[in-house]
Design an enzyme around this catalytic site. Structure first.
Site, PDB file in Angstrom:
ATOM      1  N   GLY A  45     -14.213  -3.810  -0.151  1.00 35.90           N
ATOM      2  CA  GLY A  45     -15.262  -3.403  -0.019  1.00 35.90           C
ATOM      3  C   GLY A  45     -15.744  -2.446  -1.023  1.00 35.90           C
ATOM      4  N   LYS A  88     -21.079 -17.369  -1.035  1.00 34.82           N
ATOM      5  CA  LYS A  88     -22.317 -17.328  -1.104  1.00 34.82           C
ATOM      6  C   LYS A  88     -22.994 -16.416  -2.294  1.00 34.82           C
ATOM      7  CE  LYS A  88     -22.603 -17.774   4.164  1.00 34.82           C
ATOM      8  NZ  LYS A  88     -22.996 -17.212   5.269  1.00 34.82           N
ATOM      9  N   ARG A 109       0.730  -1.213  -0.039  1.00 39.60           N
ATOM     10  CA  ARG A 109       0.025  -0.056   0.095  1.00 39.60           C
ATOM     11  C   ARG A 109       0.790   1.223   0.059  1.00 39.60           C
ATOM     12  NH1 ARG A 109      -4.934  -2.025   4.055  1.00 39.60           N
ATOM     13  NH2 ARG A 109      -6.150  -2.664   2.067  1.00 39.60           N
ATOM     14  N   GLY A 125     -11.727  -8.732  -2.040  1.00 36.98           N
ATOM     15  CA  GLY A 125     -10.820  -9.566  -1.306  1.00 36.98           C
ATOM     16  C   GLY A 125     -10.005 -10.817  -1.876  1.00 36.98           C
TER      17      GLY A 125
END
Ligand code: AMP
Length: 395
Positions: free
Chosen positions: A376, A197, A35, A353
């Protein structure tokens, strides 16, 4: 869309929201500087213009002031990466920060203490944001990972720089890459959605049906679709309350002329374990006591074909339980197909992710067009939401 290339920073102080939320080990040393390296082009451009940089970031999720979350632990690493001395302010607002910012000379860098030592940061407090705004002449947002949060430093502070706010290189690249996939990517456009999911990806799937020509659905999500169509999925992971939704998605896809590709075969295991017994079976005929944990060889051939026909590719989520070596083959094969297609001229974006972790783990990072830095934030972009941190600069 204004970026740092639209400004000359000579004798200007840039207040930059970076994402230096890096992992630290028990000795409080940085274990992965990705980062910091990613923010380098923005910082260097500003310094080379003859400007100075005030860097602000969060680190972890501290409750109040907690020494182990101090950004002072990463000063040495930033100096290593940038090759420039980094000054440090023990509080991100207040007298010391203002004094150090006001005496900052062109070519110099000041790092502020962890923004989240103040609860006003995550609350998006306007007074706190105004105090931060005193520390710079031009506001630069280069933190995609927090762009989906309306925090003081990511969003609210921008209102104090009506004429002097812009995106850093990293954030601009993220926005451009997502735009390239969701708006006007060269056809055929393919999205590969994997992961555990349906429920966590449903909004992404629904938004993406309007943008793509092909959709590969893999990973644990597969079995909700297969069960909905009447297949036997054995003990595979399934969301029974989402089977109607799965059928509806198939219907919507047909109406929108989107071709959905599901695995036709799977690597089934008799336990959720790397040491389990395995067999390859038809995805619609998984015996009781067995669960599908990876895509099978026939599926991978079909997916390879689709990937290689596609000119724009988005990949989010693994095709199997890639954390276990015996069920990582599908995810690795998909990575190889995407790398090959990219080599042949396709644009490929990997985001969200676990697929980013897989791409790094298996060494595909440099073989795809772009790997997103925000989990996110990436998912919310794919859901079609306007991220507050981005909207605040565009306003
Ligand atoms: P997500 O965060 O939704 O992208 O899900 C990623 C997780 O899905 C990873 O930890 C995988 O191990 C898991 N996963 C992928 N395929 C399967 C599967 N067939 N059964 C159970 N879990 C899976």
């Amino acid at each position: 869309m204004k970026t740092i290339n639209d400004f000359n920073f000579q004798d200007k102080k840039a207040l930059i929201r970076v994402d230096f939320n890096v992992p630290l080990n028990d000795s409080l040393e940085v274990t992965d500087a990705t980062r910091i390296v990613s923010a380098k082009p923005t910082i260097i451009k500003i310094l080379e213009d003859g400007g100075s940089c005030v860097l602000m970031s969060h680190l972890g999720r501290p409750k109040g002031v907690q020494e182990e979350f101090s950004l002072k632990h990463i000063v040495d690493k930033i100096e290593d990466v940038l090759g420039v001395e980094v000054k440090f302010a023990k509080n991100c607002i207040g007298e010391e920060a203002e004094e150090k910012a006001s005496t900052l000379q062109p070519g110099e860098i000041l790092l502020l203490e962890n923004l989240r030592f103040h609860e006003e940061e995550t609350k998006g407090d306007v007074d706190f944001a105004e105090k931060l705004s005193k520390l710079g002449d031009i506001y630069v947002n280069d933190a995609f990972g927090t762009a989906h949060r309306a925090h003081a430093s990511t969003t609210i502070v921008a209102q104090f720089f009506p004429e002097a706010k812009c995106f850093g290189h990293l954030l601009a690249k993220e926005i451009e890459s997502i735009k390239k996939v969701l708006e006007g990517g060269e056809k055929p456009v393919l999205a590969v959605l994997g992961g555990a999911k349906v429920s966590s990806k449903i909004t992404v799937i629904e938004n993406i049906l309007d943008k793509v020509d092909h959709l590969i659905i893999g990973g644990g999500m597969t079995f909700t679709f297969i069960k909905a169509q009447g297949g036997n999925i054995g003990d595979s992971i399934c969301e029974d309350d989402k089977t109607a939704l799965a059928l509806d998605i198939m219907k919507q896809a047909e109406a929108k002329n989107v071709k959905i590709h599901l695995p036709v075969d799977v690597v089934a295991a008799d336990a959720f374990s790397n040491d389990a017994n395995t067999q390859i079976c038809d995805v619609r005929q998984i015996p009781d006591g067995w669960q599908g944990l990876d895509a099978g060889p026939k599926s991978l051939e079909i997916f390879d074909d689709v990937v290689n026909q596609s000119k724009t590719i988005l990949w989010n989520g693994p095709l199997g339980v890639f954390e276990m070596e015996n069920f990582a083959k599908g995810t690795i094969a998909l990575g190889e197909s995407i790398a090959q297609s990219t080599k042949n001229g396709a644009f490929s974006l990997v985001g969200g992710g676990d697929s980013v972790a897989a791409v790094k783990q298996f060494g595909f990072e440099d073989k795809v067009s772009y790997v997103s830095t925000g989990g996110g934030a990436m998912l919310e972009s794919l859901e079609g939401k306007t991220l507050p941190g981005i909207a605040a600069i565009l306003d």
